[in-house]
Design a protein around this motif. Structure first.
Motif, PDB file in Angstrom:
ATOM      1  N   TRP A  69       2.322   9.041   8.685  1.00  0.00           N
ATOM      2  CA  TRP A  69       1.555   8.336   9.708  1.00  0.00           C
ATOM      3  C   TRP A  69       2.430   8.156  10.941  1.00  0.00           C
ATOM      4  O   TRP A  69       3.612   7.838  10.803  1.00  0.00           O
ATOM      5  N   PRO A  70       1.951   8.409  12.153  1.00  0.00           N
ATOM      6  CA  PRO A  70       0.581   8.708  12.581  1.00  0.00           C
ATOM      7  C   PRO A  70       0.336  10.201  12.830  1.00  0.00           C
ATOM      8  O   PRO A  70      -0.556  10.556  13.604  1.00  0.00           O
ATOM      9  N   VAL A  72       3.910   1.487   6.969  1.00  0.00           N
ATOM     10  CA  VAL A  72       2.590   1.457   7.630  1.00  0.00           C
ATOM     11  C   VAL A  72       1.673   2.500   7.010  1.00  0.00           C
ATOM     12  O   VAL A  72       0.488   2.255   6.776  1.00  0.00           O
ATOM     13  N   TYR A  96      -1.937   1.868   5.566  1.00  0.00           N
ATOM     14  CA  TYR A  96      -3.007   2.539   6.313  1.00  0.00           C
ATOM     15  C   TYR A  96      -3.808   3.461   5.404  1.00  0.00           C
ATOM     16  O   TYR A  96      -5.049   3.459   5.430  1.00  0.00           O
ATOM     17  N   TYR A 124      -6.667  10.831   2.086  1.00  0.00           N
ATOM     18  CA  TYR A 124      -6.052   9.632   2.655  1.00  0.00           C
ATOM     19  C   TYR A 124      -5.123   8.962   1.647  1.00  0.00           C
ATOM     20  O   TYR A 124      -4.112   8.366   2.031  1.00  0.00           O
TER      21      TYR A 124
END
Length: 517
Positions: free
Chosen positions: A235-236, A293, A297, A320
């Motif tokens: 991420w991201p 994160v 996330y 995901y």
């Protein structure tokens, strides 16, 4: 041993060329299509047998030493050598890669995805196998880059030509993200090679960055880390992954999650930790932050997809979940401790086995119901797999609890060791920061359990008699053949983690000590 490793890397390429040739008259079987699919099973089976033989011949008393090495000059002007070798870090990844490609070839023999010529499908699959195996076997920075890039075109075509809805857009997004990351990574690799005078990964690891200034190390970590982070994905930089997984055929998703994501994290361990230790120490807190994160996330995205009324696609949900699981791998690497790095390597293998199984199962579910949409599957009474296809339902529940890290299964050890590594990071790293990352990661495990149990409840439970009349086939013989090894290895690694940790730990200790341990 030398021949075996070289054979494992090169044979899939020869098999890819042979797949495009006309089948000999006596080997055509019922149709040319069947002949080329059987060819794919045969080649990947031979590669798996060679990988098993290599594992049996590996000196398990010295896993920190590179074995089965080949070192010959290739481009003398640039001092580039064909240098191959394996140690306790790369051997498990090599073996898992060979296994997953064989299982995908077996599955495709009976359930070929809709698309153009089977010859092209098998050939691309074998080129992809050669590139992934080479990534884990080469010991030269530029050869590593070539192998790293070799997998992009085959995977692009597998998604674009044999994928589902939105496959063209997903394939373009995949290729653009990974190519842009790779261009930056090449600059970092060249920076290391030109400043140190060698591209040999063994020599660079033994040198432990002493020939590189702090600024050079920082720039190298930034450039190489960016390219590796895209492939991981961190991420991201992950947004290509859900689209690619959703559009890819079943075997494409299995290989993307089970093998290709590991190439990124392997690069962090094999290149950045030993070659640029000072640069990694500077960037490790930021890598840990991005990892933490990513864990939360990915889990929150999965929870949103699992909620009723959100039209969540199961393949997208598992994609995901990979962002979250690979966050634990990155957190272990960021700790720069033997415990954390061992946990990262263990989590790599566990994720490959469990998520590969999950994508196989969701592909089978989509074949039976015609959709992977969770709301459609749940309906009024749930897909009720326990009542309609009990073995399929039991396998889905097993894969889900393995993925959430149930003790006794493979998913538990890697995440636990990664969190332990964050609890006591390497000297020079901020312990309060890593304790925060550990707490965030631990919270992520609760979120992971939440969304996976929601999926099991919605898909597996319900009254099969209350819903519409559906004749649902349970696990077929070819599915049983393709999935059983993944189930068995998930249990084995969970109950006997020393099999894997006994290989990785001595190699990790030596790697972090700069080749002096």
């Amino acid at each position: 041993m030398q021949f075996l490793l070289a054979f494992i890397v090169a044979a899939p390429l020869l098999g890819a060329v042979a797949a495009l040739l006309p089948a000999p008259p006596g080997l055509k079987g019922k149709s040319p299509e069947q002949a080329v699919l059987r060819h794919g099973v045969t080649v990947t089976g031979v590669i798996l047998a060679a990988a098993i033989a290599l594992t049996l011949g590996f000196d398990h008393d010295a896993p920190s030493r590179f074995q089965a090495t080949t070192d010959i000059s290739w481009i003398q002007a640039l001092n580039i050598r064909i240098h191959l070798g394996i140690d306790g870090i790369s051997l498990p990844l090599l073996l898992m890669t060979a296994l997953l490609f064989f299982l995908c070839a077996v599955y495709s023999y009976f359930k070929l995805p809709e698309g153009p010529s089977p010859k092209a499908f098998v050939s691309l699959l074998l080129v992809l196998e050669s590139g992934t195996l080479a990534t884990f076997a080469v010991l030269d920075l530029l050869l590593f880059f070539l192998a790293f890039e070799m997998v992009l075109i085959p995977m692009y075509f597998l998604i674009a030509r044999w994928g589902g809805a939105q496959r063209q857009a997903a394939a373009w997004k995949f290729i653009l993200y990974t190519l842009l990351g790779s261009v930056v990574m090449l600059l970092g690799l060249l920076l290391i090679g030109l400043n140190s005078g060698t591209f040999d990964m063994v020599a660079l690891a033994s040198d432990n960055g002493s020939e590189l200034t702090h600024t050079t190390q920082l720039l190298a970590v930034l450039a190489i880390g960016l390219g590796l982070a895209v492939k991981t994905p961190m991420w991201p930089l992950h947004s290509w992954l859900p689209d690619a997984h959703t559009a890819a055929p079943t075997v494409g998703s299995v290989l993307l999650a089970g093998v290709m994501l590991k190439m990124g994290t392997y690069g962090f361990v094999r290149i950045l930790l030993p070659v640029t230790p000072d640069g990694m120490r500077t960037f490790a807190p930021y890598l840990g932050a991005f990892a933490a994160v990513g864990i939360v996330y990915g889990s929150l995205a999965c929870l949103a997809l699992a909620r009723k009324g959100n039209k969540g696609d199961l393949k997208r949900l598992i994609a995901y979940s990979s962002v979250g699981h690979m966050g634990f791998v990155l957190l272990g690497i960021a700790s720069m401790t033997p415990t954390g790095v061992n946990g990262a390597l263990f989590a790599n293998i566990a994720h490959g086995l469990i998520t590969g199984l999950l994508f196989f199962l969701v592909g089978a579910l989509k074949d039976r119901y015609g959709t992977a949409d969770l709301d459609t599957l749940a309906g009024a009474t749930g897909a009720a797999l326990y009542g309609r296809a009990p073995r399929l339902g039991a396998l889905l529940a097993f894969a889900a609890v393995a993925s959430l890290g149930l003790p006794g299964l493979a998913g538990f050890w890697g995440e636990m060791l990664a969190l332990f590594g964050a609890f006591d990071p390497a000297e020079g790293l901020s312990r309060p920061a890593f304790l925060t990352y550990m707490a965030v990661g631990a919270f992520g495990t609760l979120l992971t359990a939440a969304y996976l149990l929601i999926v099991v409840r919605r898909v597996c439970m319900g009254d099969p008699k209350a819903g519409p009349e559906i004749t649902l086939a349970d696990v077929q013989h070819y599915e049983f053949a393709a999935w059983t090894p993944l189930v068995a290895l998930t249990v084995l690694a969970g109950l006997w983690p020393a099999v894997l940790l006994g290989l990785t730990d001595p190699a990790v200790q030596k790697l972090l000590a700069g080749g002096n341990a």
